[in-house]
Motif scaffolding. Structure first.
Motif, PDB file in Angstrom:
ATOM      1  N   GLU A  82       0.954  -1.221  -0.115  1.00 18.19           N
ATOM      2  CA  GLU A  82      -0.016   0.086   0.015  1.00 18.19           C
ATOM      3  C   GLU A  82       0.708   1.274  -0.056  1.00 18.19           C
ATOM      4  OE1 GLU A  82      -2.874  -0.309   3.077  1.00 18.19           O
ATOM      5  OE2 GLU A  82      -4.219  -1.625   2.172  1.00 18.19           O
ATOM      6  N   GLU A  83       2.031   1.324   0.723  1.00 17.56           N
ATOM      7  CA  GLU A  83       2.923   2.369   0.624  1.00 17.56           C
ATOM      8  C   GLU A  83       3.359   2.539  -0.633  1.00 17.56           C
ATOM      9  OE1 GLU A  83       5.646   1.452   3.594  1.00 17.56           O
ATOM     10  OE2 GLU A  83       4.494   1.584   5.395  1.00 17.56           O
ATOM     11  N   ASP A  86       0.666   4.022  -2.886  1.00 22.39           N
ATOM     12  CA  ASP A  86       0.550   5.489  -2.515  1.00 22.39           C
ATOM     13  C   ASP A  86       1.439   6.311  -2.980  1.00 22.39           C
ATOM     14  OD1 ASP A  86      -1.886   4.817  -1.189  1.00 22.39           O
ATOM     15  OD2 ASP A  86      -0.943   4.612   0.771  1.00 22.39           O
ATOM     16  N   ASN A  89       0.429   8.974  -5.750  1.00 26.78           N
ATOM     17  CA  ASN A  89      -0.260  10.151  -5.219  1.00 26.78           C
ATOM     18  C   ASN A  89       0.842  11.177  -5.049  1.00 26.78           C
ATOM     19  OD1 ASN A  89      -2.635   8.751  -5.790  1.00 26.78           O
ATOM     20  ND2 ASN A  89      -2.740   8.371  -3.520  1.00 26.78           N
ATOM     21  N   LYS A  90       2.247  10.929  -4.854  1.00 27.38           N
ATOM     22  CA  LYS A  90       2.875  12.021  -4.677  1.00 27.38           C
ATOM     23  C   LYS A  90       3.902  12.054  -6.000  1.00 27.38           C
ATOM     24  CE  LYS A  90       3.538  10.904   0.351  1.00 27.38           C
ATOM     25  NZ  LYS A  90       2.437   9.683   0.454  1.00 27.38           N
ATOM     26  N   TYR A  93       2.875  14.784  -8.865  1.00 28.74           N
ATOM     27  CA  TYR A  93       3.329  16.341  -8.596  1.00 28.74           C
ATOM     28  C   TYR A  93       4.728  16.738  -8.263  1.00 28.74           C
ATOM     29  CZ  TYR A  93       2.760  15.301  -3.482  1.00 28.74           C
ATOM     30  OH  TYR A  93       2.854  14.847  -1.996  1.00 28.74           O
ATOM     31  N   GLY A 149      -1.998  19.200  -6.378  1.00 22.37           N
ATOM     32  CA  GLY A 149      -1.721  18.024  -5.677  1.00 22.37           C
ATOM     33  C   GLY A 149      -0.839  18.373  -4.737  1.00 22.37           C
ATOM     34  N   GLU A 150       0.187  19.306  -4.722  1.00 19.89           N
ATOM     35  CA  GLU A 150       1.087  19.496  -3.810  1.00 19.89           C
ATOM     36  C   GLU A 150       0.405  20.167  -2.513  1.00 19.89           C
ATOM     37  OE1 GLU A 150       5.547  21.631  -3.462  1.00 19.89           O
ATOM     38  OE2 GLU A 150       3.926  22.675  -4.426  1.00 19.89           O
ATOM     39  N   ALA A 153      -1.762  17.699  -0.704  1.00 20.56           N
ATOM     40  CA  ALA A 153      -0.962  16.836   0.089  1.00 20.56           C
ATOM     41  C   ALA A 153      -0.659  17.404   1.359  1.00 20.56           C
ATOM     42  CB  ALA A 153       0.134  16.399  -0.717  1.00 20.56           C
ATOM     43  N   TYR A 157      -4.425  15.387   2.396  1.00 18.32           N
ATOM     44  CA  TYR A 157      -5.054  14.524   1.385  1.00 18.32           C
ATOM     45  C   TYR A 157      -4.056  13.915   0.373  1.00 18.32           C
ATOM     46  CZ  TYR A 157      -8.963  17.348   3.245  1.00 18.32           C
ATOM     47  OH  TYR A 157      -9.656  18.066   4.084  1.00 18.32           O
ATOM     48  N   ASP A 158      -4.611  12.503  -0.087  1.00 17.20           N
ATOM     49  CA  ASP A 158      -3.766  11.715  -0.828  1.00 17.20           C
ATOM     50  C   ASP A 158      -4.541  11.675  -2.236  1.00 17.20           C
ATOM     51  OD1 ASP A 158      -1.729  11.092   0.611  1.00 17.20           O
ATOM     52  OD2 ASP A 158      -2.377   9.433   1.346  1.00 17.20           O
ATOM     53  N   PRO A 160      -5.242  11.626  -6.071  1.00 17.80           N
ATOM     54  CA  PRO A 160      -4.550  11.055  -7.389  1.00 17.80           C
ATOM     55  C   PRO A 160      -4.953  12.217  -8.422  1.00 17.80           C
ATOM     56  CG  PRO A 160      -6.408   9.970  -6.662  1.00 17.80           C
ATOM     57  CD  PRO A 160      -6.491  10.834  -5.545  1.00 17.80           C
TER      58      PRO A 160
END
Length: 304
Positions: A82-83, A86, A89-90, A93, A149-150, A153, A157-158, A160
Protein backbone atom coordinates in the motif's frame (compact mmCIF):
# COMPACT_ATOMS: atom_id res chain seq x y z
CA UNK A 1 69.16 43.34 27.73
CA UNK A 2 65.96 42.46 29.54
CA UNK A 3 66.19 42.39 33.32
CA UNK A 4 65.83 39.01 34.88
CA UNK A 5 63.57 39.25 37.86
CA UNK A 6 63.97 35.53 38.62
CA UNK A 7 60.30 34.77 38.01
CA UNK A 8 59.37 31.26 36.95
CA UNK A 9 56.14 29.40 36.46
CA UNK A 10 56.97 26.42 38.57
CA UNK A 11 59.06 23.41 37.79
CA UNK A 12 59.81 23.04 34.05
CA UNK A 13 59.10 19.29 34.19
CA UNK A 14 55.77 20.01 35.83
CA UNK A 15 54.86 22.48 33.08
CA UNK A 16 55.60 19.87 30.44
CA UNK A 17 53.36 17.36 32.24
CA UNK A 18 50.56 19.92 32.37
CA UNK A 19 50.91 20.63 28.66
CA UNK A 20 50.84 16.92 27.88
CA UNK A 21 47.71 16.50 30.00
CA UNK A 22 45.97 19.38 28.23
CA UNK A 23 46.93 17.94 24.86
CA UNK A 24 45.47 14.59 25.90
CA UNK A 25 42.21 16.28 26.97
CA UNK A 26 42.01 18.10 23.62
CA UNK A 27 42.62 14.88 21.71
CA UNK A 28 39.98 13.04 23.73
CA UNK A 29 37.48 15.84 23.16
CA UNK A 30 38.16 15.82 19.40
CA UNK A 31 37.77 12.04 19.24
CA UNK A 32 34.52 12.22 21.18
CA UNK A 33 33.19 14.97 18.91
CA UNK A 34 34.22 13.03 15.82
CA UNK A 35 32.51 9.88 17.13
CA UNK A 36 29.35 11.86 17.83
CA UNK A 37 29.44 13.38 14.35
CA UNK A 38 29.89 9.94 12.77
CA UNK A 39 26.97 8.56 14.80
CA UNK A 40 24.73 11.45 13.71
CA UNK A 41 25.78 10.85 10.10
CA UNK A 42 24.90 7.15 10.41
CA UNK A 43 21.50 8.01 11.88
CA UNK A 44 20.79 10.50 9.10
CA UNK A 45 21.85 7.97 6.46
CA UNK A 46 19.59 5.31 8.02
CA UNK A 47 16.66 7.73 8.15
CA UNK A 48 17.16 8.72 4.50
CA UNK A 49 17.38 5.08 3.49
CA UNK A 50 14.18 4.26 5.37
CA UNK A 51 12.35 7.16 3.73
CA UNK A 52 13.65 6.59 0.20
CA UNK A 53 11.34 4.57 -2.08
CA UNK A 54 12.96 1.42 -3.38
CA UNK A 55 11.73 -1.55 -5.38
CA UNK A 56 13.74 -3.82 -3.07
CA UNK A 57 11.48 -2.75 -0.19
CA UNK A 58 8.40 -4.17 -1.93
CA UNK A 59 7.91 -7.87 -1.14
CA UNK A 60 7.88 -10.37 -4.00
CA UNK A 61 4.49 -11.84 -5.04
CA UNK A 62 3.74 -15.08 -3.19
CA UNK A 63 0.69 -17.29 -2.84
CA UNK A 64 -1.62 -16.65 0.14
CA UNK A 65 -0.82 -18.40 3.40
CA UNK A 66 -4.41 -19.67 3.52
CA UNK A 67 -8.06 -18.75 3.01
CA UNK A 68 -8.59 -17.19 6.42
CA UNK A 69 -7.51 -13.86 7.90
CA UNK A 70 -4.09 -12.55 6.97
CA UNK A 71 -1.12 -13.57 9.03
CA UNK A 72 1.09 -10.98 10.70
CA UNK A 73 3.64 -11.39 7.92
CA UNK A 74 0.94 -10.98 5.25
CA UNK A 75 -0.33 -7.80 6.88
CA UNK A 76 3.21 -6.41 6.88
CA UNK A 77 3.55 -7.27 3.18
CA UNK A 78 0.20 -5.60 2.48
CA UNK A 79 1.30 -2.44 4.33
CA UNK A 80 4.50 -2.30 2.26
CA UNK A 81 2.50 -2.72 -0.96
CA UNK A 82 0.00 0.00 0.00
CA UNK A 83 2.89 2.36 0.75
CA UNK A 84 4.33 1.62 -2.68
CA UNK A 85 0.99 2.22 -4.41
CA UNK A 86 0.48 5.46 -2.48
CA UNK A 87 3.70 6.75 -4.03
CA UNK A 88 1.65 7.36 -7.18
CA UNK A 89 -0.17 10.12 -5.33
CA UNK A 90 3.14 11.86 -4.68
CA UNK A 91 5.12 11.01 -7.80
CA UNK A 92 2.83 12.88 -10.17
CA UNK A 93 3.15 16.28 -8.55
CA UNK A 94 6.89 15.84 -8.05
CA UNK A 95 7.23 14.97 -11.75
CA UNK A 96 4.82 17.74 -12.72
CA UNK A 97 6.72 20.41 -10.83
CA UNK A 98 9.98 19.17 -12.34
CA UNK A 99 8.51 19.37 -15.84
CA UNK A 100 7.10 22.84 -15.16
CA UNK A 101 10.43 24.10 -13.87
CA UNK A 102 12.18 22.63 -16.91
CA UNK A 103 9.61 24.22 -19.22
CA UNK A 104 9.43 27.70 -17.70
CA UNK A 105 13.21 28.05 -17.46
CA UNK A 106 13.80 26.29 -20.80
CA UNK A 107 16.41 24.19 -19.01
CA UNK A 108 16.46 21.77 -21.94
CA UNK A 109 17.65 24.35 -24.47
CA UNK A 110 21.35 23.30 -24.53
CA UNK A 111 20.75 19.53 -24.46
CA UNK A 112 21.67 17.78 -27.73
CA UNK A 113 18.73 15.97 -29.30
CA UNK A 114 19.15 12.24 -28.77
CA UNK A 115 18.00 11.45 -32.32
CA UNK A 116 19.61 14.50 -33.98
CA UNK A 117 22.68 15.57 -31.95
CA UNK A 118 23.41 18.44 -34.33
CA UNK A 119 20.57 20.40 -32.76
CA UNK A 120 19.15 20.92 -29.27
CA UNK A 121 15.62 20.37 -28.04
CA UNK A 122 13.19 23.15 -28.92
CA UNK A 123 10.21 22.39 -26.66
CA UNK A 124 9.58 20.69 -23.33
CA UNK A 125 7.15 18.33 -25.07
CA UNK A 126 9.86 17.19 -27.49
CA UNK A 127 12.38 16.68 -24.68
CA UNK A 128 9.88 14.84 -22.45
CA UNK A 129 8.86 12.45 -25.23
CA UNK A 130 12.33 11.65 -26.60
CA UNK A 131 14.20 11.57 -23.29
CA UNK A 132 11.54 10.34 -20.84
CA UNK A 133 8.89 8.66 -22.98
CA UNK A 134 6.18 11.09 -21.80
CA UNK A 135 3.57 11.95 -24.39
CA UNK A 136 2.51 15.56 -24.74
CA UNK A 137 -0.93 14.92 -23.21
CA UNK A 138 0.59 13.23 -20.17
CA UNK A 139 3.22 15.93 -19.69
CA UNK A 140 0.55 18.64 -19.96
CA UNK A 141 -1.62 16.95 -17.33
CA UNK A 142 1.30 16.58 -14.95
CA UNK A 143 2.21 20.24 -15.36
CA UNK A 144 -1.40 21.35 -14.91
CA UNK A 145 -2.01 19.33 -11.76
CA UNK A 146 1.17 19.46 -9.72
CA UNK A 147 0.46 22.67 -7.77
CA UNK A 148 -3.00 21.59 -6.62
CA UNK A 149 -1.70 18.12 -5.81
CA UNK A 150 1.09 19.54 -3.66
CA UNK A 151 -1.30 21.84 -1.77
CA UNK A 152 -3.85 19.08 -1.16
CA UNK A 153 -1.05 16.81 0.07
CA UNK A 154 0.05 19.55 2.49
CA UNK A 155 -3.54 19.60 3.80
CA UNK A 156 -3.36 15.85 4.46
CA UNK A 157 -5.16 14.51 1.37
CA UNK A 158 -3.84 11.84 -0.99
CA UNK A 159 -5.53 13.17 -4.12
CA UNK A 160 -4.56 11.21 -7.26
CA UNK A 161 -3.99 13.01 -10.53
CA UNK A 162 -7.41 12.02 -11.90
CA UNK A 163 -9.16 13.88 -9.07
CA UNK A 164 -6.89 16.91 -9.31
CA UNK A 165 -7.47 17.28 -13.05
CA UNK A 166 -11.22 17.69 -12.40
CA UNK A 167 -10.35 20.82 -10.39
CA UNK A 168 -7.89 22.37 -12.85
CA UNK A 169 -10.66 24.29 -14.74
CA UNK A 170 -11.79 25.76 -11.40
CA UNK A 171 -8.21 26.74 -10.57
CA UNK A 172 -7.76 28.37 -13.96
CA UNK A 173 -11.05 30.28 -13.74
CA UNK A 174 -11.21 31.20 -10.04
CA UNK A 175 -7.83 30.50 -8.46
CA UNK A 176 -6.28 27.82 -6.27
CA UNK A 177 -8.20 28.62 -3.03
CA UNK A 178 -11.56 28.04 -4.78
CA UNK A 179 -10.34 24.78 -6.33
CA UNK A 180 -9.18 23.57 -2.92
CA UNK A 181 -12.49 24.79 -1.47
CA UNK A 182 -14.38 22.54 -3.91
CA UNK A 183 -12.29 19.59 -2.74
CA UNK A 184 -12.99 20.48 0.91
CA UNK A 185 -16.71 20.68 0.09
CA UNK A 186 -16.74 17.15 -1.31
CA UNK A 187 -14.73 15.92 1.69
CA UNK A 188 -17.29 17.54 3.97
CA UNK A 189 -20.19 15.79 2.25
CA UNK A 190 -18.64 12.41 1.47
CA UNK A 191 -15.64 12.07 3.79
CA UNK A 192 -12.06 11.90 2.56
CA UNK A 193 -12.46 8.22 1.63
CA UNK A 194 -15.54 9.05 -0.46
CA UNK A 195 -13.90 11.62 -2.72
CA UNK A 196 -13.82 10.46 -6.34
CA UNK A 197 -13.15 12.11 -9.67
CA UNK A 198 -16.82 11.59 -10.58
CA UNK A 199 -18.04 13.38 -7.43
CA UNK A 200 -15.69 16.29 -8.05
CA UNK A 201 -16.83 16.51 -11.68
CA UNK A 202 -20.48 16.71 -10.67
CA UNK A 203 -19.83 19.44 -8.09
CA UNK A 204 -17.80 21.44 -10.62
CA UNK A 205 -20.69 21.19 -13.09
CA UNK A 206 -23.06 22.55 -10.46
CA UNK A 207 -21.00 25.68 -9.75
CA UNK A 208 -22.79 28.87 -10.81
CA UNK A 209 -21.45 30.54 -13.92
CA UNK A 210 -21.16 33.91 -12.18
CA UNK A 211 -19.24 32.49 -9.23
CA UNK A 212 -17.37 35.25 -7.40
CA UNK A 213 -15.53 34.49 -4.17
CA UNK A 214 -13.13 36.82 -2.38
CA UNK A 215 -12.28 34.64 0.61
CA UNK A 216 -8.83 33.03 0.58
CA UNK A 217 -9.61 30.34 3.16
CA UNK A 218 -10.60 27.09 1.38
CA UNK A 219 -12.72 25.97 4.36
CA UNK A 220 -14.72 29.20 4.28
CA UNK A 221 -15.00 28.92 0.51
CA UNK A 222 -16.38 25.39 0.96
CA UNK A 223 -19.05 26.71 3.34
CA UNK A 224 -20.01 29.45 0.90
CA UNK A 225 -20.20 27.03 -2.00
CA UNK A 226 -22.34 24.64 0.01
CA UNK A 227 -24.76 27.46 0.76
CA UNK A 228 -24.91 28.48 -2.90
CA UNK A 229 -25.46 24.96 -4.16
CA UNK A 230 -28.27 24.08 -1.74
CA UNK A 231 -29.99 27.48 -1.64
CA UNK A 232 -33.51 27.47 -3.03
CA UNK A 233 -34.73 30.14 -5.40
CA UNK A 234 -36.83 32.87 -3.68
CA UNK A 235 -40.56 32.24 -3.82
CA UNK A 236 -40.27 28.65 -5.01
CA UNK A 237 -42.17 26.04 -3.03
CA UNK A 238 -40.13 23.20 -1.55
CA UNK A 239 -39.78 20.25 -3.89
CA UNK A 240 -41.95 17.27 -2.94
CA UNK A 241 -40.20 14.38 -1.28
CA UNK A 242 -39.22 11.57 -3.62
CA UNK A 243 -41.40 8.48 -3.30
CA UNK A 244 -39.91 5.53 -1.48
CA UNK A 245 -38.45 2.88 -3.79
CA UNK A 246 -40.45 -0.36 -3.44
CA UNK A 247 -38.57 -3.34 -2.09
CA UNK A 248 -39.07 -5.41 -5.24
CA UNK A 249 -37.61 -2.62 -7.36
CA UNK A 250 -34.53 -2.39 -5.14
CA UNK A 251 -34.05 -6.15 -5.42
CA UNK A 252 -34.39 -6.03 -9.21
CA UNK A 253 -31.90 -3.17 -9.41
CA UNK A 254 -29.42 -5.10 -7.27
CA UNK A 255 -29.78 -8.18 -9.48
CA UNK A 256 -29.23 -6.19 -12.63
CA UNK A 257 -26.25 -4.46 -11.01
CA UNK A 258 -24.70 -7.88 -10.33
CA UNK A 259 -25.26 -8.84 -13.97
CA UNK A 260 -23.67 -5.59 -15.08
CA UNK A 261 -20.69 -6.17 -12.82
CA UNK A 262 -20.24 -9.65 -14.31
CA UNK A 263 -20.31 -8.23 -17.84
CA UNK A 264 -17.69 -5.66 -16.84
CA UNK A 265 -15.65 -8.24 -14.90
CA UNK A 266 -15.94 -6.25 -11.68
CA UNK A 267 -16.62 -7.34 -8.13
CA UNK A 268 -19.53 -4.99 -7.48
CA UNK A 269 -20.99 -1.69 -8.63
CA UNK A 270 -22.14 0.80 -5.97
CA UNK A 271 -25.67 2.14 -6.36
CA UNK A 272 -24.33 5.69 -6.49
CA UNK A 273 -22.18 4.89 -9.54
CA UNK A 274 -25.07 3.10 -11.22
CA UNK A 275 -27.41 6.05 -10.55
CA UNK A 276 -24.86 8.47 -11.98
CA UNK A 277 -24.65 6.51 -15.25
CA UNK A 278 -28.44 6.26 -15.44
CA UNK A 279 -28.83 10.01 -15.01
CA UNK A 280 -26.20 10.71 -17.63
CA UNK A 281 -27.87 8.33 -20.05
CA UNK A 282 -31.24 9.99 -19.34
CA UNK A 283 -29.76 13.45 -20.01
CA UNK A 284 -27.79 12.40 -23.13
CA UNK A 285 -28.73 14.76 -25.99
CA UNK A 286 -27.17 12.46 -28.58
CA UNK A 287 -28.96 9.28 -27.53
CA UNK A 288 -32.57 9.46 -26.28
CA UNK A 289 -32.99 5.71 -25.65
CA UNK A 290 -33.21 5.98 -21.86
CA UNK A 291 -35.26 9.20 -22.01
CA UNK A 292 -37.76 7.59 -24.40
CA UNK A 293 -38.03 4.47 -22.22
CA UNK A 294 -38.74 6.58 -19.10
CA UNK A 295 -41.26 8.68 -21.04
CA UNK A 296 -43.12 5.59 -22.22
CA UNK A 297 -43.24 4.11 -18.71
CA UNK A 298 -44.48 7.36 -17.18
CA UNK A 299 -47.20 7.69 -19.81
CA UNK A 300 -48.29 4.12 -19.11
CA UNK A 301 -48.23 4.53 -15.32
CA UNK A 302 -49.92 7.94 -15.26
CA UNK A 303 -49.46 10.55 -12.46
CA UNK A 304 -48.22 9.22 -9.12
Amino acid sequence: MSPDFGLTWGDPDESEETADALATVDTTREQRQQAQAEEVARQVEAAVEAATPSLSKIPDPVAPAGDGPLTVEERERRDRCEEGIDLLNKAYYIAGKSLDTMAVGRLFRDLPHKEDPARCYETIEEWAWVEKGLRQSRASKLRAGWELGEILAARGYDAPLGQVLELVPVKNAHGIPVAVGVYELVVKSAGAAGVTAARLREVVRMLPGDLALKDEDPMEIAKTLQGQLVAEEPGRAPAPAAPAVPREVRQSVDRRAVMLADRLDRGRIPRGELMLHLLRAFADDQDSTVFDAVLARMKEAGPE
